[in-house]
Each structure stands twice: as C-alpha cells, then as structure tokens.
Design an enzyme around this catalytic site. Sequence first.
Site, mmCIF file in Angstrom:
data_model
loop_
_atom_site.group_PDB
_atom_site.id
_atom_site.type_symbol
_atom_site.label_atom_id
_atom_site.label_comp_id
_atom_site.label_asym_id
_atom_site.label_seq_id
_atom_site.Cartn_x
_atom_site.Cartn_y
_atom_site.Cartn_z
ATOM 1 N N PHE A 153 5.637 -0.579 -14.550
ATOM 2 C CA PHE A 153 6.973 -0.329 -14.079
ATOM 3 C C PHE A 153 7.167 -1.479 -13.137
ATOM 4 O O PHE A 153 6.221 -1.718 -12.033
ATOM 5 C CB PHE A 153 6.976 1.015 -13.199
ATOM 6 N N GLY B 172 12.143 -4.292 -7.900
ATOM 7 C CA GLY B 172 12.268 -4.853 -6.679
ATOM 8 C C GLY B 172 12.052 -6.349 -6.572
ATOM 9 O O GLY B 172 12.268 -7.103 -7.332
ATOM 10 N N ARG B 173 11.767 -6.834 -5.376
ATOM 11 C CA ARG B 173 11.993 -8.206 -4.779
ATOM 12 C C ARG B 173 11.033 -8.980 -5.786
ATOM 13 O O ARG B 173 11.317 -10.088 -5.963
ATOM 14 C CB ARG B 173 11.773 -8.060 -3.392
ATOM 15 N N HIS C 141 -10.860 5.078 -5.344
ATOM 16 C CA HIS C 141 -9.931 4.069 -4.323
ATOM 17 C C HIS C 141 -10.970 2.982 -3.889
ATOM 18 O O HIS C 141 -11.971 3.412 -3.502
ATOM 19 C CB HIS C 141 -9.328 4.839 -3.335
ATOM 20 N N GLU D 97 0.347 9.273 -4.525
ATOM 21 C CA GLU D 97 -1.166 9.201 -4.603
ATOM 22 C C GLU D 97 -1.904 10.761 -3.957
ATOM 23 O O GLU D 97 -2.947 11.084 -4.589
ATOM 24 C CB GLU D 97 -1.610 8.053 -3.587
#
Length: 308
Positions: free
Chosen positions: A82, A85-86, A195, A263
């Site tokens: 996906f 955005g900037r 993680h 998350e």
Amino acid sequence: MNSKRMLLLVLFAFSLMLVERYFRNHQVEELRLSDWFHPRKRPDVITKTDWLAPIVWEGTFDRQVLEKHYRRRNITVGLAVFATGRFAEEYLRLFLHSANKHFMTGYRVIFYIMVDAFLQLPDIQPSPLRTFKAFEVDAERWWLEGSLVYMKSLGEHITSHIQDEVDFLFSMAVNQVFQNEFGVETLGPLVAQLHAWWYFRNTKNFPYERRPTSAASIPFGQGDFYYGSLMVGGTPRNILDFIEEYLNGVIHDIKNGLNSTYEKHLNKYFYLNKPTKLLSPEYSWDLAFSPPPQIQYVKVAHDSHRKL
C-alpha cells in the site's frame, strides 16, 4: 473367454497401472518440519514456540529441500503493498526494485500495488515470472486511517480475485527494502513477523493494548511474543480471516470510543490464532539499531525514523 474380451481386460488393467503410476509420480508429499528445519544449528536464539511453530533464522532451514518441494507444487506467491502519502513514490520505487530482485526468486509472483490517483509507478524490468497489478484506492475512503483503508481494500481484492490467483500471500509495508533473499522458507498457512526491537528486550511487559474494553486487549501476564506490523503472510483465506477480525475489532472500538493501533489488533489476533511460522527479526530489521550478533543476515530493512 474369447481373445477380444481378454485383450480388453489386459488393456484396462494396463491403463489402471498407468493412472496409478501417474498419480504416484505427480503426488506432492506433505513436507514434515524435520525435513527442512534444523533448530539445533542456532542455539543462540529461540527457534521454536511453545506451540511448536518454527521461528525461521538464517541457518535453521534447508533451502534445497524447500525448493524441491515448492517447485513440485508449482506455486504462485502474491505480495501486496500500500503506497500513499508524501514519501510513497520514493519508497515504492525502492521496495519494488529490491523485491523484484530478492523476493521469491525463480517463482511466479504477482505484485498487488494499491495506490492513490497521483502516484507515479516506477519502471520495472519485465520478467515472465513477475506480474505487476496496480489498483487505485477509492478516494472516498481517505478520511479513514491508513491501515484501515488498506486492509479493507485488500480484503475486497482477496475475495474478488486474489484467492484464485495465488497460493500464498504476503502483505508488507512499503517503507522497507529487501537486502537478501526472501525465499520459500517464509511460506506457511499463517506467518507472523517478530518485532525487531521488542524481541531483544528482556521483558514480558510488551506494549499490548491493555484497556479491557478494547477488542485488541491482552490482559497483563498474558501474551507470547510481540509481533511487528510491517509484514503478515499466509494463505489468502487466512489473511482474509485476519482482515475480517481486524475490521470487526476496529468497529467494536469505535463504538466504545476507543482507537487502538493496527499493530495491537494484529498482536491480539496472533494471541488467539497462533501463527504456524514466525520470521526472525532478520526479516524486518530496523535501521535505527545496529544488528546484534544473532542477526547474521538482514533480509529486509526498514527505517522507522521516516514516516509516510
């Protein structure tokens, strides 16, 4: 018995023998964990969960055995990303070029790229084994939180066509770069990513959602690992099940005036639905930290300091 009838019986028996041999030769045997997974080769790390799921580290898997198995299955793997955005265009270029080089090399791969209307897709060298499909996300959904938009769109695409196109599917965040081979050792019915930062903390006080009224809540003293949100994998059906649970959890929280993160919902799902395979922090290493000795090869890197 006349000779004609005898000949027919002989031909029938012979055809049965050929059919039996065909199915015996083309049958793909189930792969046992002990056939490819060798946890004792990495005594320096945790290699199995309490529910006996493998934790894949460099050195624990036999690539040749896995390659032989999955090539006989003639699999297709999907990779969904996906990008909005900037910094999305820059990230997408790095992500796709590195994935094209390191992700499931030698296998059919379909890249599902979900973008907004203004994003310019990078030029990628075409390959017979690589297919790129871009989908524009409905502009009416941009008032929603990014993960919610993406997961809702991904779920719709899984239902409409992805489940019929691939055997396995990975969903990954775009702000990552593949640095070494990301191969079939990562495949499984439901795959979670450990993680990178929390794995090496000597604590059980993981940052789970603790508010009991949240759908993502995990009570104190419970939980297994802390999973990163940059990657989730599995069969399309299992990914769809997760998406449905996540969306239902978000709706539940909104009704209760809560707003937990993607998350944390992911960790709650894996707490209730144990992953069948876990990927070590090598598969999603944060560039903000120097790799410890346990990290032999960084397979995928991301920069947590830069946000989309």
